[in-house]
Design an enzyme around this catalytic site. Structure first.
Site, short mmCIF file in Angstrom:
data_model
loop_
_atom_site.label_atom_id
_atom_site.label_comp_id
_atom_site.label_asym_id
_atom_site.label_seq_id
_atom_site.Cartn_x
_atom_site.Cartn_y
_atom_site.Cartn_z
N ASP A 70 -2.18 10.77 -2.04
CA ASP A 70 -2.64 9.77 -2.83
C ASP A 70 -2.99 10.20 -4.36
O ASP A 70 -2.94 9.62 -5.27
CB ASP A 70 -3.87 8.72 -2.33
CG ASP A 70 -3.23 7.89 -1.53
OD1 ASP A 70 -2.88 8.42 -0.23
OD2 ASP A 70 -3.03 6.73 -1.61
N GLN A 125 -1.22 2.46 10.01
CA GLN A 125 -0.28 2.56 9.27
C GLN A 125 0.87 3.22 9.86
O GLN A 125 2.02 2.97 9.92
CB GLN A 125 -0.58 3.35 8.02
CG GLN A 125 -1.35 2.59 6.99
CD GLN A 125 -2.42 2.92 6.98
OE1 GLN A 125 -3.15 3.04 7.90
NE2 GLN A 125 -3.30 2.68 5.84
N ARG A 184 0.76 -1.00 -0.16
CA ARG A 184 -0.09 -0.05 0.02
C ARG A 184 1.12 1.24 0.08
O ARG A 184 2.07 1.13 0.05
CB ARG A 184 -0.88 0.07 1.20
CG ARG A 184 -0.71 -0.82 2.33
CD ARG A 184 0.40 -0.12 3.29
NE ARG A 184 0.20 1.33 3.45
CZ ARG A 184 1.03 2.36 3.50
NH1 ARG A 184 2.46 1.71 3.63
NH2 ARG A 184 0.83 3.42 3.79
N GLY A 185 0.29 2.32 -0.08
CA GLY A 185 1.10 3.67 -0.18
C GLY A 185 1.11 3.81 -1.64
O GLY A 185 1.42 3.10 -2.57
N ALA A 186 0.72 5.15 -2.26
CA ALA A 186 0.61 5.38 -3.53
C ALA A 186 1.84 4.99 -4.55
O ALA A 186 1.45 4.24 -5.50
CB ALA A 186 0.16 6.78 -3.56
O1 MRU Z 1 -4.52 3.11 2.54
P1 MRU Z 1 -2.90 3.39 2.31
O2 MRU Z 1 -1.98 2.80 3.30
O3 MRU Z 1 -2.51 3.07 0.83
O4 MRU Z 1 -2.74 5.12 2.17
C1 MRU Z 1 -1.60 5.39 2.05
C2 MRU Z 1 -1.36 6.92 2.33
O5 MRU Z 1 -2.36 7.71 2.33
C3 MRU Z 1 -0.07 7.63 2.09
O6 MRU Z 1 -0.11 8.71 2.75
C4 MRU Z 1 0.09 8.01 0.66
O7 MRU Z 1 -0.08 6.98 -0.25
C5 MRU Z 1 1.29 8.63 0.34
S1 MRU Z 1 2.76 7.20 0.42
C6 MRU Z 1 4.17 7.59 0.06
#
Ligand code: MRU
Length: 354
Positions: A245, A204, A57-59
Protein backbone atom coordinates in the site's frame (compact mmCIF):
# COMPACT_ATOMS: atom_id res chain seq x y z
CA UNK A 1 -14.87 8.07 -25.73
CA UNK A 2 -18.00 7.18 -23.76
CA UNK A 3 -16.94 3.67 -22.70
CA UNK A 4 -13.58 2.16 -21.85
CA UNK A 5 -12.57 -1.36 -20.83
CA UNK A 6 -8.86 -2.17 -21.20
CA UNK A 7 -8.03 -5.23 -23.32
CA UNK A 8 -8.11 -8.67 -21.70
CA UNK A 9 -5.57 -11.43 -22.45
CA UNK A 10 -4.65 -14.94 -21.26
CA UNK A 11 -5.15 -15.36 -17.48
CA UNK A 12 -6.44 -11.80 -17.44
CA UNK A 13 -10.21 -11.45 -17.78
CA UNK A 14 -11.26 -9.36 -14.78
CA UNK A 15 -11.62 -5.57 -14.64
CA UNK A 16 -12.55 -4.09 -11.24
CA UNK A 17 -12.80 -0.56 -12.62
CA UNK A 18 -14.27 0.56 -15.96
CA UNK A 19 -15.60 3.70 -17.57
CA UNK A 20 -18.92 2.90 -19.24
CA UNK A 21 -21.25 5.32 -21.02
CA UNK A 22 -19.85 8.24 -19.08
CA UNK A 23 -20.13 6.48 -15.71
CA UNK A 24 -17.66 4.87 -13.33
CA UNK A 25 -18.38 1.13 -13.13
CA UNK A 26 -17.00 -0.88 -10.19
CA UNK A 27 -17.26 -4.56 -9.27
CA UNK A 28 -18.75 -4.54 -5.76
CA UNK A 29 -16.01 -6.45 -3.91
CA UNK A 30 -17.93 -6.46 -0.62
CA UNK A 31 -20.27 -9.18 -1.84
CA UNK A 32 -17.93 -11.45 -3.80
CA UNK A 33 -17.81 -14.39 -4.25
CA UNK A 34 -21.50 -14.91 -3.41
CA UNK A 35 -22.71 -12.25 -5.81
CA UNK A 36 -21.09 -10.60 -8.83
CA UNK A 37 -22.59 -7.16 -9.23
CA UNK A 38 -21.48 -3.79 -10.51
CA UNK A 39 -22.05 -0.39 -8.99
CA UNK A 40 -22.41 2.60 -11.35
CA UNK A 41 -21.29 5.97 -10.04
CA UNK A 42 -21.92 9.46 -11.43
CA UNK A 43 -20.39 11.77 -8.83
CA UNK A 44 -17.20 12.14 -6.83
CA UNK A 45 -18.62 11.98 -3.25
CA UNK A 46 -20.22 8.57 -3.87
CA UNK A 47 -16.98 7.38 -5.46
CA UNK A 48 -15.00 8.48 -2.38
CA UNK A 49 -17.52 6.59 -0.22
CA UNK A 50 -17.10 3.51 -2.41
CA UNK A 51 -13.36 3.63 -1.67
CA UNK A 52 -13.91 4.10 2.08
CA UNK A 53 -16.48 1.29 2.18
CA UNK A 54 -14.23 -1.04 0.14
CA UNK A 55 -16.52 -1.53 -2.82
CA UNK A 56 -13.18 -1.11 -4.56
CA UNK A 57 -9.93 -1.74 -2.68
CA UNK A 58 -6.27 -2.49 -3.29
CA UNK A 59 -3.86 0.43 -3.63
CA UNK A 60 -3.59 0.71 -7.45
CA UNK A 61 -7.33 0.10 -8.03
CA UNK A 62 -8.08 2.88 -5.55
CA UNK A 63 -5.74 5.17 -7.51
CA UNK A 64 -7.38 4.36 -10.86
CA UNK A 65 -10.86 4.82 -9.35
CA UNK A 66 -9.82 8.18 -7.91
CA UNK A 67 -8.61 9.39 -11.32
CA UNK A 68 -12.03 8.60 -12.86
CA UNK A 69 -13.79 10.17 -9.86
CA UNK A 70 -11.98 13.42 -10.62
CA UNK A 71 -13.50 13.31 -14.14
CA UNK A 72 -16.97 12.97 -12.58
CA UNK A 73 -16.31 15.95 -10.31
CA UNK A 74 -14.99 18.06 -13.19
CA UNK A 75 -18.16 17.31 -15.19
CA UNK A 76 -20.37 18.42 -12.26
CA UNK A 77 -18.34 21.51 -11.35
CA UNK A 78 -17.98 22.67 -14.96
CA UNK A 79 -21.74 22.37 -15.45
CA UNK A 80 -22.33 24.49 -12.32
CA UNK A 81 -19.71 27.09 -13.14
CA UNK A 82 -17.83 26.97 -16.45
CA UNK A 83 -15.68 29.89 -15.31
CA UNK A 84 -14.98 28.82 -11.72
CA UNK A 85 -14.87 25.02 -11.71
CA UNK A 86 -11.08 24.88 -11.18
CA UNK A 87 -11.66 26.54 -7.78
CA UNK A 88 -14.78 24.69 -6.66
CA UNK A 89 -13.30 21.27 -7.49
CA UNK A 90 -10.46 21.68 -4.98
CA UNK A 91 -12.65 20.68 -2.00
CA UNK A 92 -13.78 17.57 -3.92
CA UNK A 93 -10.16 16.59 -4.51
CA UNK A 94 -9.38 17.00 -0.80
CA UNK A 95 -12.37 14.86 0.16
CA UNK A 96 -11.29 12.15 -2.27
CA UNK A 97 -7.68 12.12 -1.03
CA UNK A 98 -8.96 11.41 2.50
CA UNK A 99 -11.08 8.38 1.55
CA UNK A 100 -8.44 5.94 2.88
CA UNK A 101 -5.16 6.88 4.58
CA UNK A 102 -2.55 4.18 3.91
CA UNK A 103 -2.56 3.47 0.16
CA UNK A 104 -0.42 6.25 -1.27
CA UNK A 105 -1.66 5.58 -4.83
CA UNK A 106 -4.86 7.42 -3.88
CA UNK A 107 -3.00 10.60 -3.00
CA UNK A 108 -0.69 10.09 -5.97
CA UNK A 109 -3.62 9.94 -8.43
CA UNK A 110 -5.47 12.87 -6.85
CA UNK A 111 -2.37 15.10 -6.86
CA UNK A 112 -1.56 14.11 -10.43
CA UNK A 113 -5.06 15.09 -11.59
CA UNK A 114 -4.94 18.28 -9.48
CA UNK A 115 -1.71 19.21 -11.28
CA UNK A 116 -3.43 18.88 -14.67
CA UNK A 117 -6.40 20.94 -13.46
CA UNK A 118 -4.20 23.66 -11.95
CA UNK A 119 -2.07 23.90 -15.06
CA UNK A 120 -5.14 25.29 -16.83
CA UNK A 121 -7.65 23.59 -19.13
CA UNK A 122 -9.74 25.76 -21.40
CA UNK A 123 -13.35 24.79 -22.17
CA UNK A 124 -14.91 21.47 -21.20
CA UNK A 125 -12.34 19.65 -19.00
CA UNK A 126 -13.89 16.19 -19.34
CA UNK A 127 -12.15 14.95 -22.54
CA UNK A 128 -8.70 15.95 -21.25
CA UNK A 129 -9.16 14.53 -17.73
CA UNK A 130 -10.77 11.36 -19.04
CA UNK A 131 -7.81 10.81 -21.34
CA UNK A 132 -5.49 11.20 -18.33
CA UNK A 133 -7.52 8.75 -16.20
CA UNK A 134 -7.50 6.19 -19.02
CA UNK A 135 -3.77 6.65 -19.43
CA UNK A 136 -3.23 5.98 -15.69
CA UNK A 137 -5.44 2.91 -16.07
CA UNK A 138 -3.67 1.36 -19.07
CA UNK A 139 -0.23 2.24 -17.73
CA UNK A 140 -1.05 0.45 -14.49
CA UNK A 141 -1.91 -2.71 -16.43
CA UNK A 142 1.26 -2.40 -18.52
CA UNK A 143 3.35 -1.96 -15.36
CA UNK A 144 1.72 -5.03 -13.84
CA UNK A 145 2.49 -7.17 -16.89
CA UNK A 146 6.10 -6.07 -16.84
CA UNK A 147 6.41 -6.67 -13.08
CA UNK A 148 4.80 -10.06 -13.62
CA UNK A 149 7.65 -11.04 -15.91
CA UNK A 150 10.37 -9.53 -13.72
CA UNK A 151 9.03 -11.22 -10.60
CA UNK A 152 8.41 -14.59 -12.25
CA UNK A 153 12.00 -14.64 -13.50
CA UNK A 154 13.19 -14.74 -9.87
CA UNK A 155 11.28 -17.96 -9.18
CA UNK A 156 12.78 -21.39 -9.74
CA UNK A 157 10.65 -23.52 -12.13
CA UNK A 158 8.17 -25.78 -10.35
CA UNK A 159 7.97 -23.73 -7.13
CA UNK A 160 5.18 -23.35 -4.63
CA UNK A 161 4.37 -19.78 -3.56
CA UNK A 162 2.28 -18.16 -0.84
CA UNK A 163 0.39 -14.89 -1.22
CA UNK A 164 -1.48 -12.69 1.25
CA UNK A 165 -4.53 -10.44 0.75
CA UNK A 166 -5.72 -9.78 -2.82
CA UNK A 167 -3.31 -8.09 -5.18
CA UNK A 168 -4.86 -9.19 -8.44
CA UNK A 169 -6.97 -7.67 -11.17
CA UNK A 170 -9.49 -6.77 -8.47
CA UNK A 171 -6.88 -4.69 -6.64
CA UNK A 172 -5.38 -2.92 -9.67
CA UNK A 173 -6.24 -1.58 -13.13
CA UNK A 174 -5.93 -5.21 -14.23
CA UNK A 175 -3.63 -8.28 -14.07
CA UNK A 176 -2.34 -7.52 -10.57
CA UNK A 177 0.95 -6.93 -8.79
CA UNK A 178 1.88 -9.95 -6.64
CA UNK A 179 -0.93 -11.87 -8.34
CA UNK A 180 0.45 -10.62 -11.66
CA UNK A 181 3.67 -12.46 -10.78
CA UNK A 182 1.51 -15.49 -9.98
CA UNK A 183 -0.25 -15.16 -13.37
CA UNK A 184 3.04 -14.82 -15.27
CA UNK A 185 4.81 -17.44 -13.16
CA UNK A 186 2.01 -19.96 -13.62
CA UNK A 187 1.91 -19.35 -17.39
CA UNK A 188 5.70 -19.85 -17.56
CA UNK A 189 5.50 -23.03 -15.38
CA UNK A 190 7.75 -21.45 -12.79
CA UNK A 191 4.92 -21.58 -10.28
CA UNK A 192 3.34 -24.99 -9.70
CA UNK A 193 1.34 -24.45 -6.51
CA UNK A 194 -0.36 -21.27 -5.30
CA UNK A 195 -1.26 -21.01 -1.62
CA UNK A 196 -3.39 -18.07 -0.46
CA UNK A 197 -3.85 -16.86 3.11
CA UNK A 198 -7.55 -16.28 3.80
CA UNK A 199 -6.55 -12.84 5.20
CA UNK A 200 -8.61 -12.17 8.29
CA UNK A 201 -10.64 -10.18 9.04
CA UNK A 202 -11.94 -8.95 5.67
CA UNK A 203 -11.06 -12.21 3.87
CA UNK A 204 -9.50 -10.68 0.76
CA UNK A 205 -7.63 -13.96 0.23
CA UNK A 206 -10.60 -16.29 0.65
CA UNK A 207 -13.25 -14.14 -1.02
CA UNK A 208 -11.24 -12.37 -3.72
CA UNK A 209 -7.90 -14.06 -4.50
CA UNK A 210 -9.41 -17.53 -4.54
CA UNK A 211 -12.33 -16.28 -6.67
CA UNK A 212 -10.02 -14.53 -9.09
CA UNK A 213 -7.72 -17.52 -9.54
CA UNK A 214 -10.65 -19.90 -9.98
CA UNK A 215 -12.04 -17.57 -12.70
CA UNK A 216 -8.68 -17.71 -14.50
CA UNK A 217 -8.25 -21.48 -14.17
CA UNK A 218 -5.19 -21.23 -11.91
CA UNK A 219 -5.39 -23.84 -9.10
CA UNK A 220 -5.32 -22.32 -5.61
CA UNK A 221 -5.14 -23.75 -2.09
CA UNK A 222 -6.52 -21.58 0.72
CA UNK A 223 -5.22 -21.66 4.25
CA UNK A 224 -5.98 -19.89 7.52
CA UNK A 225 -3.42 -17.13 8.10
CA UNK A 226 -2.21 -19.01 11.17
CA UNK A 227 -1.30 -22.05 9.02
CA UNK A 228 1.27 -20.13 6.94
CA UNK A 229 4.23 -20.78 9.23
CA UNK A 230 3.56 -24.52 9.26
CA UNK A 231 3.27 -24.46 5.45
CA UNK A 232 6.78 -22.99 5.31
CA UNK A 233 8.09 -25.51 7.82
CA UNK A 234 6.87 -28.27 5.49
CA UNK A 235 8.92 -26.83 2.63
CA UNK A 236 5.88 -26.29 0.42
CA UNK A 237 6.75 -22.73 -0.66
CA UNK A 238 9.92 -21.09 -1.96
CA UNK A 239 8.58 -17.52 -2.09
CA UNK A 240 6.03 -15.37 -0.30
CA UNK A 241 4.76 -12.79 -2.83
CA UNK A 242 2.79 -9.77 -1.63
CA UNK A 243 1.76 -6.31 -2.80
CA UNK A 244 2.09 -2.98 -1.01
CA UNK A 245 0.00 0.00 0.00
CA UNK A 246 2.99 2.22 0.52
CA UNK A 247 6.74 1.67 0.32
CA UNK A 248 8.83 4.17 2.29
CA UNK A 249 12.11 5.59 0.96
CA UNK A 250 14.16 2.92 2.76
CA UNK A 251 12.05 0.00 1.48
CA UNK A 252 9.92 -0.51 4.62
CA UNK A 253 6.57 -1.69 3.29
CA UNK A 254 3.00 -1.17 4.49
CA UNK A 255 0.69 -3.96 3.38
CA UNK A 256 -2.35 -5.87 4.61
CA UNK A 257 -2.29 -6.82 8.29
CA UNK A 258 -0.52 -10.15 8.66
CA UNK A 259 2.14 -9.41 6.05
CA UNK A 260 4.71 -8.62 8.75
CA UNK A 261 4.21 -11.89 10.64
CA UNK A 262 4.45 -13.78 7.35
CA UNK A 263 7.76 -12.04 6.57
CA UNK A 264 9.13 -12.90 10.02
CA UNK A 265 8.13 -16.54 9.55
CA UNK A 266 9.58 -16.59 6.03
CA UNK A 267 12.99 -15.37 7.17
CA UNK A 268 13.11 -18.02 9.94
CA UNK A 269 12.33 -20.75 7.41
CA UNK A 270 14.64 -19.38 4.68
CA UNK A 271 11.67 -18.75 2.39
CA UNK A 272 12.24 -15.72 0.14
CA UNK A 273 10.00 -12.67 0.45
CA UNK A 274 9.00 -10.56 -2.59
CA UNK A 275 7.07 -7.27 -2.64
CA UNK A 276 5.57 -6.30 -5.99
CA UNK A 277 4.26 -2.75 -6.52
CA UNK A 278 4.31 0.00 -9.14
CA UNK A 279 6.40 3.11 -8.46
CA UNK A 280 3.14 5.00 -7.75
CA UNK A 281 3.19 3.02 -4.46
CA UNK A 282 6.70 4.23 -3.53
CA UNK A 283 6.63 7.30 -1.29
CA UNK A 284 10.08 8.87 -1.16
CA UNK A 285 8.71 11.65 1.08
CA UNK A 286 8.24 9.15 3.91
CA UNK A 287 11.73 8.20 5.15
CA UNK A 288 10.77 4.88 6.80
CA UNK A 289 7.84 2.78 7.93
CA UNK A 290 7.31 4.77 11.13
CA UNK A 291 5.93 7.65 9.04
CA UNK A 292 3.26 5.59 7.25
CA UNK A 293 -0.27 6.19 8.59
CA UNK A 294 -2.00 2.93 9.40
CA UNK A 295 -5.74 2.75 8.94
CA UNK A 296 -7.74 1.34 11.84
CA UNK A 297 -11.08 -0.07 10.73
CA UNK A 298 -14.32 -0.87 12.54
CA UNK A 299 -14.25 -3.30 15.48
CA UNK A 300 -17.25 -5.06 13.93
CA UNK A 301 -15.00 -6.54 11.20
CA UNK A 302 -13.23 -8.58 13.90
CA UNK A 303 -16.12 -9.21 16.29
CA UNK A 304 -18.22 -10.76 13.50
CA UNK A 305 -17.68 -13.32 10.78
CA UNK A 306 -19.73 -13.12 7.59
CA UNK A 307 -22.23 -10.86 9.30
CA UNK A 308 -22.72 -13.21 12.28
CA UNK A 309 -21.52 -12.22 15.74
CA UNK A 310 -18.74 -14.65 16.79
CA UNK A 311 -17.65 -12.92 20.00
CA UNK A 312 -19.46 -12.07 23.22
CA UNK A 313 -21.23 -8.74 23.63
CA UNK A 314 -18.91 -6.57 25.70
CA UNK A 315 -15.67 -7.75 24.04
CA UNK A 316 -13.67 -5.06 22.24
CA UNK A 317 -11.54 -5.50 19.12
CA UNK A 318 -8.38 -3.94 17.70
CA UNK A 319 -8.45 -3.80 13.91
CA UNK A 320 -5.40 -2.28 12.21
CA UNK A 321 -5.88 -2.82 8.47
CA UNK A 322 -2.14 -2.78 7.64
CA UNK A 323 1.25 -3.43 9.18
CA UNK A 324 4.81 -2.52 8.28
CA UNK A 325 7.34 -5.08 7.09
CA UNK A 326 10.87 -3.77 7.67
CA UNK A 327 13.08 -3.64 4.57
CA UNK A 328 15.55 -6.05 6.14
CA UNK A 329 12.97 -8.87 5.88
CA UNK A 330 12.39 -8.24 2.15
CA UNK A 331 14.54 -10.09 -0.41
CA UNK A 332 13.23 -8.29 -3.49
CA UNK A 333 11.05 -5.29 -4.30
CA UNK A 334 9.79 -5.53 -7.88
CA UNK A 335 8.55 -2.36 -9.61
CA UNK A 336 7.99 -1.61 -13.30
CA UNK A 337 11.39 0.10 -13.24
CA UNK A 338 13.24 -3.01 -12.10
CA UNK A 339 14.09 -5.32 -9.21
CA UNK A 340 15.71 -4.05 -6.00
CA UNK A 341 17.24 -6.90 -4.01
CA UNK A 342 17.88 -6.46 -0.26
CA UNK A 343 16.41 -2.94 -0.40
CA UNK A 344 18.12 0.08 1.13
CA UNK A 345 17.44 3.81 0.83
CA UNK A 346 20.22 4.25 -1.77
CA UNK A 347 19.05 1.34 -3.91
CA UNK A 348 15.42 2.53 -3.78
CA UNK A 349 16.44 6.04 -4.82
CA UNK A 350 18.57 4.72 -7.68
CA UNK A 351 15.64 2.62 -8.93
CA UNK A 352 13.22 5.58 -8.74
CA UNK A 353 15.62 7.79 -10.71
CA UNK A 354 15.82 5.34 -13.64
O1 MRU B 1 -7.61 -3.11 2.61
P1 MRU B 1 -7.28 -3.48 1.20
O2 MRU B 1 -8.01 -4.67 0.70
O3 MRU B 1 -7.41 -2.28 0.28
O4 MRU B 1 -5.74 -3.85 1.25
C1 MRU B 1 -5.10 -4.23 0.08
C2 MRU B 1 -3.70 -4.65 0.26
O5 MRU B 1 -3.16 -4.61 1.34
C3 MRU B 1 -2.95 -5.03 -0.97
O6 MRU B 1 -2.00 -6.01 -0.68
C4 MRU B 1 -2.25 -3.80 -1.55
O7 MRU B 1 -3.14 -2.73 -1.68
C5 MRU B 1 -1.65 -4.08 -2.87
S1 MRU B 1 -2.88 -4.39 -4.09
C6 MRU B 1 -2.10 -4.63 -5.56
Amino acid sequence: MTSFKPKETAYDHIRAVEWENGRLKLIDQRILPGKFEHLYLDHLPESAKAITDMVVRGAPAIGVTAAYAVVLAARDRYKESPGGWQKTIQADLNLLAEARPTAVNLRWAVEYMRGIINSGISGDPVPRLLAEAQRIHVEDIAANRHMGELGAALIEPGSGVLTHCNTGALATGGYGTALGVVRSGYAAKRIKEVYADETRPWLQGARLTAWELVQEGIPVTLLADSAATYLMKQGKVKWVIVGADRIAANGDTANKIGTYMTAVAARYHKVKFMVVAPTSTVDLSTPDGNGIPIETRAESEVLNYGGTRTSPEGAKAWNPAFDITPAELIDAIVTEKGVVTNPTRDKMLAMMQK
